[in-house]
Design a protein around this motif. Structure first.
Motif, short mmCIF file in Angstrom:
data_model
loop_
_atom_site.label_atom_id
_atom_site.label_comp_id
_atom_site.label_asym_id
_atom_site.label_seq_id
_atom_site.Cartn_x
_atom_site.Cartn_y
_atom_site.Cartn_z
N UNK A 56 -0.23 11.75 -0.53
CA UNK A 56 0.38 12.42 0.63
C UNK A 56 1.87 12.19 0.78
N UNK A 57 2.32 10.98 0.55
CA UNK A 57 3.74 10.69 0.75
C UNK A 57 4.62 11.47 -0.24
N UNK A 60 5.48 14.70 1.48
CA UNK A 60 6.03 14.60 2.83
C UNK A 60 5.01 14.41 3.94
N UNK A 61 3.85 13.90 3.62
CA UNK A 61 2.82 13.67 4.63
C UNK A 61 2.58 12.18 4.82
N UNK A 62 1.89 11.83 5.89
CA UNK A 62 1.56 10.44 6.15
C UNK A 62 0.28 10.07 5.41
N UNK A 63 0.14 8.79 5.13
CA UNK A 63 -1.04 8.29 4.44
C UNK A 63 -2.00 7.66 5.44
N UNK A 64 -3.20 8.19 5.51
CA UNK A 64 -4.27 7.63 6.35
C UNK A 64 -5.47 7.44 5.45
N UNK A 65 -6.15 6.35 5.58
CA UNK A 65 -7.33 6.11 4.75
C UNK A 65 -8.56 5.90 5.64
#
Length: 155
Positions: A56-57, A60-65
């Motif tokens: 994701x990074x 340009x996105x945030x990383x959520x797991x």
């Protein structure tokens, strides 16, 4: 429990999820067909999966797991998933692109760090009883305090 060849195959897939079975066979001293059969068995009987995943990074996105695993419907009832070992021909059919375009685009995405391959397997296959992961975001100056806090945490 896995035998030595299956452990070698699993380790290789963790390093390079789309490695050619012919190369794995050469390294492990068996045929590519033997490796393909073992991989198929690990998929069918042990739930081993290789997945192509977008980092994701990198886009340009945030990383959520969040990982949730539920097994209640046999895969045959819903059809096979397209995991990271699906062939270029199948990817071509799914995307409508030529095989050459699929190969080139996947190579570009891997080289740029946008896509990586993840191998999902049951830790029991390696004789492990539990699996745990902990991700922390800690400011560089706070790492010692974070370490102390973790060490002081009770079960």
């Amino acid at each position: 429990m896995l035998d030595g060849m299956e452990r070698g195959l699993l380790q290789t897939l963790q390093i390079a999820g789309r490695v050619a079975f012919s190369l794995v066979g050469e390294v492990l001293g068996v045929s590519d067909r033997t490796i393909a059969r073992r991989y198929a068995r690990l998929r069918a009987e042990s739930g081993v999966r290789v997945s192509g995943v977008v980092w994701p990074e990198a886009v340009g996105r945030q990383l959520w797991r969040v990982r949730v695993r539920v097994r209640c419907v046999p895969e045959a009832a819903v059809g096979p998933s397209m995991d990271g070992r699906v062939g270029f021909r199948s990817l071509s059919a799914a995307t409508g692109w030529s095989e050459a375009t699929v190969r080139r685009r996947l190579a570009e995405l891997r080289a740029s760090g946008v896509v990586y391959f993840d191998v999902d397997f049951d830790p029991v296959l390696l004789g492990l009883r539990a699996s745990a992961a902990l991700w922390l975001s800690v400011a560089p100056g706070e790492s010692a305090a974070a370490g102390r806090a973790l060490a002081e945490t009770r079960r």
